[in-house]
Scaffold this motif. Sequence first.
Motif, short mmCIF file in Angstrom:
data_model
loop_
_atom_site.label_atom_id
_atom_site.label_comp_id
_atom_site.label_asym_id
_atom_site.label_seq_id
_atom_site.Cartn_x
_atom_site.Cartn_y
_atom_site.Cartn_z
N VAL A 57 0.77 -1.06 0.16
CA VAL A 57 0.06 -0.11 0.05
C VAL A 57 0.96 1.05 -0.05
O VAL A 57 2.03 1.27 0.83
CB VAL A 57 -1.02 0.00 1.33
CG1 VAL A 57 -1.65 1.28 1.36
CG2 VAL A 57 -1.87 -1.21 1.23
N ILE A 59 0.90 5.21 0.68
CA ILE A 59 0.22 6.36 1.19
C ILE A 59 0.97 7.52 1.04
O ILE A 59 2.17 7.57 1.54
CB ILE A 59 -0.08 6.01 2.80
CG1 ILE A 59 -0.71 4.94 2.74
CG2 ILE A 59 -0.93 7.23 3.08
CD1 ILE A 59 -1.02 4.36 4.31
N SER A 113 -4.72 13.74 0.18
CA SER A 113 -3.67 12.59 0.23
C SER A 113 -3.98 11.15 -0.52
O SER A 113 -5.45 11.31 -0.91
CB SER A 113 -3.60 12.10 1.81
OG SER A 113 -3.15 12.99 2.68
N ILE A 115 -3.85 7.19 -1.88
CA ILE A 115 -3.61 5.96 -1.12
C ILE A 115 -3.59 4.93 -2.39
O ILE A 115 -4.61 5.13 -2.99
CB ILE A 115 -4.38 5.22 -0.16
CG1 ILE A 115 -4.43 6.34 1.06
CG2 ILE A 115 -4.27 3.86 0.34
CD1 ILE A 115 -5.44 5.97 2.22
#
Length: 118
Positions: A57, A59, A113, A115
């Motif tokens: 993942v 981020i 943001s 992800i």
Amino acid sequence: MSLYSIEIIQVGECAVDALEDDMLILFNKSVPADAAEYCFVHTHDELRGEISVGGEVVIDNKSYPITAVGDAVNQNLGNLGHITLRFDSADQADFVGSLHLSGAQPSTLNVGSTISFN
């Protein structure tokens, strides 16, 4: 190519508190009002494959290896964009909707943001 890529569009009042407890709770725009305060609400994407151990993942350009995947993570992410990211390096998922990652949790996430699940 990313399996699922999102952008944060709303940060619930209590979402950062949960993040401080190593939990990042995601939900798409269909989040129920009573749950929204605990979630990082995001744009929804189509899940283009299976999220699994060995993936990562990302981020805000920081990579977190996936260490465990709950039984309902792929279904929940694909349908509702709702899972909990746990930053505890566990090798067994504690809940069916938990995705466990290696690495220290981000200090915060903001609107904008990003992800991605790879």
